[in-house]
Design an enzyme around this catalytic site. Structure first.
Site, PDB file in Angstrom:
ATOM      1  N   HIS A   1     -45.121  -7.242  10.814  1.00  0.00           N
ATOM      2  CA  HIS A   1     -45.926  -6.024  10.650  1.00  0.00           C
ATOM      3  C   HIS A   1     -45.869  -5.197  11.934  1.00  0.00           C
ATOM      4  O   HIS A   1     -45.995  -5.743  13.026  1.00  0.00           O
ATOM      5  CB  HIS A   1     -47.385  -6.400  10.358  1.00  0.00           C
ATOM      6  CG  HIS A   1     -48.300  -5.215  10.280  1.00  0.00           C
ATOM      7  ND1 HIS A   1     -48.358  -4.385   9.180  1.00  0.00           N
ATOM      8  CD2 HIS A   1     -49.188  -4.718  11.186  1.00  0.00           C
ATOM      9  CE1 HIS A   1     -49.244  -3.439   9.401  1.00  0.00           C
ATOM     10  NE2 HIS A   1     -49.769  -3.610  10.611  1.00  0.00           N
TER      11      HIS A   1
ATOM     12  N   ASP B   1     -11.912  -1.631  -9.206  1.00  0.00           N
ATOM     13  CA  ASP B   1     -12.097  -0.503 -10.114  1.00  0.00           C
ATOM     14  C   ASP B   1     -11.144  -0.497 -11.305  1.00  0.00           C
ATOM     15  O   ASP B   1     -11.385   0.232 -12.263  1.00  0.00           O
ATOM     16  CB  ASP B   1     -11.937   0.825  -9.355  1.00  0.00           C
ATOM     17  CG  ASP B   1     -13.082   1.090  -8.397  1.00  0.00           C
ATOM     18  OD1 ASP B   1     -13.965   0.217  -8.279  1.00  0.00           O
ATOM     19  OD2 ASP B   1     -13.082   2.156  -7.751  1.00  0.00           O
TER      20      ASP B   1
ATOM     21  N   GLU C   1       0.846  -1.196   0.000  1.00  0.00           N
ATOM     22  CA  GLU C   1       0.000   0.000   0.000  1.00  0.00           C
ATOM     23  C   GLU C   1       0.880   1.245   0.000  1.00  0.00           C
ATOM     24  O   GLU C   1       1.766   1.380   0.838  1.00  0.00           O
ATOM     25  CB  GLU C   1      -0.915   0.011   1.220  1.00  0.00           C
ATOM     26  CG  GLU C   1      -1.693   1.295   1.443  1.00  0.00           C
ATOM     27  CD  GLU C   1      -2.519   1.719   0.237  1.00  0.00           C
ATOM     28  OE1 GLU C   1      -2.331   2.856  -0.243  1.00  0.00           O
ATOM     29  OE2 GLU C   1      -3.335   0.901  -0.233  1.00  0.00           O
TER      30      GLU C   1
ATOM     31  N   GLY D   1      -7.686   2.089   1.371  1.00  0.00           N
ATOM     32  CA  GLY D   1      -7.928   2.682   0.069  1.00  0.00           C
ATOM     33  C   GLY D   1      -8.919   3.826   0.086  1.00  0.00           C
ATOM     34  O   GLY D   1      -9.221   4.424   1.131  1.00  0.00           O
TER      35      GLY D   1
ATOM     36  N   GLY E   1     -24.665  14.234 -11.731  1.00  0.00           N
ATOM     37  CA  GLY E   1     -25.780  13.809 -10.896  1.00  0.00           C
ATOM     38  C   GLY E   1     -25.821  12.308 -10.707  1.00  0.00           C
ATOM     39  O   GLY E   1     -26.896  11.729 -10.545  1.00  0.00           O
ATOM     40  N   GLY E   2     -24.643  11.666 -10.729  1.00  0.00           N
ATOM     41  CA  GLY E   2     -24.554  10.248 -10.434  1.00  0.00           C
ATOM     42  C   GLY E   2     -24.520  10.013  -8.933  1.00  0.00           C
ATOM     43  O   GLY E   2     -24.858  10.904  -8.142  1.00  0.00           O
TER      44      GLY E   2
ATOM     45  N   MET F   1     -18.025   0.345 -10.300  1.00  0.00           N
ATOM     46  CA  MET F   1     -16.989   0.675  -9.313  1.00  0.00           C
ATOM     47  C   MET F   1     -17.613   0.696  -7.925  1.00  0.00           C
ATOM     48  O   MET F   1     -17.944   1.740  -7.381  1.00  0.00           O
ATOM     49  CB  MET F   1     -16.328   2.005  -9.676  1.00  0.00           C
ATOM     50  CG  MET F   1     -15.493   1.932 -10.935  1.00  0.00           C
ATOM     51  SD  MET F   1     -14.651   3.493 -11.302  1.00  0.00           S
ATOM     52  CE  MET F   1     -13.577   3.005 -12.655  1.00  0.00           C
ATOM     53  N   LEU F   2     -17.770  -0.500  -7.365  1.00  0.00           N
ATOM     54  CA  LEU F   2     -18.418  -0.678  -6.071  1.00  0.00           C
ATOM     55  C   LEU F   2     -17.498  -1.446  -5.135  1.00  0.00           C
ATOM     56  O   LEU F   2     -16.859  -2.424  -5.548  1.00  0.00           O
ATOM     57  CB  LEU F   2     -19.729  -1.448  -6.229  1.00  0.00           C
ATOM     58  CG  LEU F   2     -20.806  -0.814  -7.112  1.00  0.00           C
ATOM     59  CD1 LEU F   2     -21.930  -1.801  -7.364  1.00  0.00           C
ATOM     60  CD2 LEU F   2     -21.341   0.455  -6.446  1.00  0.00           C
ATOM     61  N   ALA F   3     -17.463  -1.026  -3.875  1.00  0.00           N
ATOM     62  CA  ALA F   3     -16.595  -1.685  -2.900  1.00  0.00           C
ATOM     63  C   ALA F   3     -16.963  -3.160  -2.742  1.00  0.00           C
ATOM     64  O   ALA F   3     -16.086  -4.028  -2.695  1.00  0.00           O
ATOM     65  CB  ALA F   3     -16.697  -0.972  -1.549  1.00  0.00           C
TER      66      ALA F   3
END
Length: 467
Positions: free
Chosen positions: A445, A313, A33, A40, A182-183, A319-321
């Protein structure tokens, strides 16, 4: 020169999970790293600090707008912006501490420095002070992640024209902020600042917010954002952004092609991210990149070098953890000779606005494009007893199912706790449970999950019990 079985380059969610799984399988493992902290982007300047600020600002917003209705008086309510940021930093430190513990527990050697391939079996690691060492390994896993992208005419200077990284640690609360994009990142940052009184404008090139998700979700989010005072400009093309010293000006063409501009304290660039491969020395290997700069891999996530894999990524896909985490385990188990699998269509996407947005499977637009028949079941949270009790009536649960067999094709939720509710849908789709199976099971419920039960009922043709 130390020799390892597996060396992972990059300590984000994909990297540290890959290292842990490799160690669990008995491999001598190292994690390289370049920064002094593990985790990260996600842990340090992404998922974790963003969610910490989203939670803090939602508490403040709720106190300011809803507490009185509950009979809770909050006279002289105020916001300590410095403490807001400090609390976020404390959350990050706690997570980093947890990662350090996991590395020690799993006997993973952490090497601090920047890795660069000398060959497919060897990397040079350069420390911050310039010292160098060489590491040999039978296998390598590249997990170097991504960095913020920009667009022509917009240069990120990290002072007035900033990325989400800088937006997470501003010295003081801005009076106004213009967000390009706007993502997911753009709408989450808009939520953080709008809740505490910052004037927020979103300038989006597409004709919908969160344009990669089901169109109904973006439409509903725009309605709720506009209601909360966020200015949403869709089908607008940004031309430039200029640092004025103490403000920034964004120039753009509106949907009719007319030049417009917005000046704000900051311009936040949130147009996506690009894979980070600079300085990796890939030219010293046979590894290939695609036209978007991503590392090319096969179905086992192996690069064109037999002993080098890539995840997260730096390869194709969302691109999701959690996608990177799945891939980290997948690669370690593949190296071990196992036969794991990943269904990329069943990796959920989540937007942590409030209400939250979550989605998995096919969107309605994708099904239409494939000329595929489908049923729609849509149930509003305004008809949910739990949502009414909690004053969380915005949004809906929407399911798309196959008319013939009842197979669940997609689930799309905008509403309270959507990020948690989507897991039920992932399970149903993974094990090919039908819409009838999903509404036949018992739901407690009152709960938010009952909105999904009703949506399954509607999509199956049975009809809702509550609307």
């Amino acid at each position: 020169m130390e020799k390892f079985d597996i060396v992972v380059i990059g300590s984000g969610p994909g990297g540290y999970v890959a290292a842990i799984r490799a160690s669990q399988l008995g491999y001598k493992t190292a994690l390289v790293e370049k920064y002094t902290t593990l985790g990260g982007t996600c842990t340090n300047v992404g998922c974790i600090p963003t969610k910490a600020l989203l939670d803090s600002t939602e508490h403040y917003h709720t106190a300011a707008t809803k507490f009185a209705t509950h009979g809770i008086k909050t006279d002289n309510l105020s916001l300590d912006f410095t403490q807001l940021i400090n609390r976020k930093s404390d959350v990050v430190k706690q997570n980093i501490s947890g990662l350090n513990y996991l590395m020690s527990k799993n006997k993973i050697e952490v090497i601090t420095g920047t890795a660069s391939f000398i060959s497919n079996r060897q990397v040079k690691v350069t420390a911050a002070n310039g010292s160098e060492s060489t590491v040999n390994s039978t296998y390598f896993i590249i997990a170097t992640g991504s960095k913020p992208a920009t667009i022509p005419g917009v240069t990120i200077d990290k002072t007035r024209i900033i990325t989400s990284t800088e937006a997470l640690s501003l010295p003081e609360q801005p009076k106004s902020i213009a967000i390009i994009g706007g993502g997911v990142i753009g709408v989450e940052m808009a939520s953080i600042y709008a809740r505490i009184g910052t004037e927020v404008s979103i300038i989006e090139y597409a004709d919908s917010l969160i344009p990669t998700m089901d169109r109904d979700l973006g439409k509903e989010l725009k309605k709720l954002f506009t209601k909360s005072g966020i200015k949403v400009l869709l089908s607008h093309k940004v031309q430039s952004a200029v640092n004025n010293g103490d403000t920034a000006t964004v120039k753009f063409l509106d949907s009719a092609g007319k030049p417009q501009e917005i000046t704000a304290d900051y311009c936040l660039v949130a147009v996506g991210r690009r894979p980070y491969t600079e300085g990796l020395g890939l030219e010293n290997t046979n590894i290939q990149l695609d036209t978007k700069g991503r590392i090319t891999v096969n179905e086992k996530l192996r690069t064109t070098e037999e002993n080098i894999y890539a995840i997260g990524d730096v390869i194709a896909g969302p691109m999701l953890a959690h996608k990177a985490e799945e891939e980290g385990v997948f690669v370690a188990e593949n190296i071990n000779g196992q036969k794991p699998h990943i269904n990329y269509k069943l990796i959920p996407g989540v937007v942590y606005t409030w209400p939250e947005v979550a989605s998995v499977g096919f969107t309605e637009e994708e099904l239409k494009k494939e000329n595929r028949e489908y049923n729609v079941g849509k149930f509003p949270f305004s008809a949910s007893a739990r949502a009414r009790a909690a004053m969380e009536k915005d949004g809906f649960a929407k399911v798309l199912t196959d008319p013939k067999y009842g197979e669940i094709l997609g689930i799309h939720i905008i509403g309270p706790r959507a990020a948690d509710l989507i897991a039920q849908g992932v399970i149903g789709m993974e094990y090919e449970v039908t819409d009838e199976d999903m509404f036949r099971i018992s739901y407690a419920h009152p709960t938010y999950s009952e909105a999904l039960k009703e949506a399954y009922l509607i999509s199956s043709g049975q009809g809702s019990l509550n609307i």
